[in-house]
Design a protein around this motif. Sequence first.
Motif, PDB file in Angstrom:
ATOM      1  N   GLY A  87      37.485  14.854  41.941  1.00  0.00           N
ATOM      2  CA  GLY A  87      37.270  14.865  43.380  1.00  0.00           C
ATOM      3  C   GLY A  87      35.954  15.497  43.753  1.00  0.00           C
ATOM      4  N   THR A  88      35.549  16.485  42.986  1.00  0.00           N
ATOM      5  CA  THR A  88      34.301  17.180  43.255  1.00  0.00           C
ATOM      6  C   THR A  88      33.111  16.283  42.963  1.00  0.00           C
ATOM      7  N   LEU A  89      33.246  15.403  41.976  1.00  0.00           N
ATOM      8  CA  LEU A  89      32.144  14.559  41.561  1.00  0.00           C
ATOM      9  C   LEU A  89      32.054  13.272  42.355  1.00  0.00           C
ATOM     10  N   ALA A  90      33.064  12.962  43.158  1.00  0.00           N
ATOM     11  CA  ALA A  90      33.108  11.681  43.865  1.00  0.00           C
ATOM     12  C   ALA A  90      31.943  11.523  44.832  1.00  0.00           C
TER      13      ALA A  90
ATOM     14  N   VAL B 228      37.789   6.253  27.207  1.00  0.00           N
ATOM     15  CA  VAL B 228      37.346   7.629  27.027  1.00  0.00           C
ATOM     16  C   VAL B 228      38.400   8.573  27.594  1.00  0.00           C
ATOM     17  N   ASP B 229      38.396   9.778  27.092  1.00  0.00           N
ATOM     18  CA  ASP B 229      39.252  10.838  27.623  1.00  0.00           C
ATOM     19  C   ASP B 229      38.700  11.268  28.980  1.00  0.00           C
ATOM     20  N   GLU B 230      39.576  11.429  29.979  1.00  0.00           N
ATOM     21  CA  GLU B 230      39.132  11.743  31.333  1.00  0.00           C
ATOM     22  C   GLU B 230      38.312  13.030  31.401  1.00  0.00           C
ATOM     23  N   ALA B 231      38.834  14.091  30.810  1.00  0.00           N
ATOM     24  CA  ALA B 231      38.132  15.381  30.882  1.00  0.00           C
ATOM     25  C   ALA B 231      36.757  15.298  30.224  1.00  0.00           C
ATOM     26  N   THR B 232      36.705  14.626  29.084  1.00  0.00           N
ATOM     27  CA  THR B 232      35.438  14.490  28.371  1.00  0.00           C
ATOM     28  C   THR B 232      34.452  13.643  29.181  1.00  0.00           C
ATOM     29  N   ALA B 233      34.931  12.538  29.753  1.00  0.00           N
ATOM     30  CA  ALA B 233      34.052  11.650  30.517  1.00  0.00           C
ATOM     31  C   ALA B 233      33.499  12.345  31.762  1.00  0.00           C
ATOM     32  N   LEU B 234      34.371  13.077  32.466  1.00  0.00           N
ATOM     33  CA  LEU B 234      33.909  13.771  33.671  1.00  0.00           C
ATOM     34  C   LEU B 234      32.959  14.913  33.330  1.00  0.00           C
TER      35      LEU B 234
ATOM     36  N   THR C 139      31.898   5.461  34.932  1.00  0.00           N
ATOM     37  CA  THR C 139      32.716   6.483  34.265  1.00  0.00           C
ATOM     38  C   THR C 139      34.184   6.296  34.609  1.00  0.00           C
ATOM     39  N   LEU C 140      34.492   6.056  35.885  1.00  0.00           N
ATOM     40  CA  LEU C 140      35.888   5.849  36.279  1.00  0.00           C
ATOM     41  C   LEU C 140      36.472   4.605  35.623  1.00  0.00           C
TER      42      LEU C 140
END
Length: 84
Positions: A80-83, A50-56, A41-42
């Motif tokens: 950061g929360t998903l890392a 991809v758009d960052e907000a959409t991908a996360l 994803t990163l």
Amino acid sequence: MPTNFWKSPDSIKQLNNLDPSGFALEFLRRNPKYRQDYCETLRRIERGAVDEATALSSLARRWGLQFRPLPGNSGRNGAGTLAP
């Protein structure tokens, strides 16, 4: 945290002190498929594919993650929360 430290006595002691949501996050961080999905994803975000907000948001949805925003935080950027 490198995976070779995850089974150390200190790590196990820390796990025993976590609340249920903290334990769930630690369990997820140890999942190699989640770690791979997160890295992919990163990479897609960095390439501009991809758009960052959409991908996360999609990553969180695929893994069933739900986070309450911190006070003063809109909760829009969960990177950061998903890392792992």
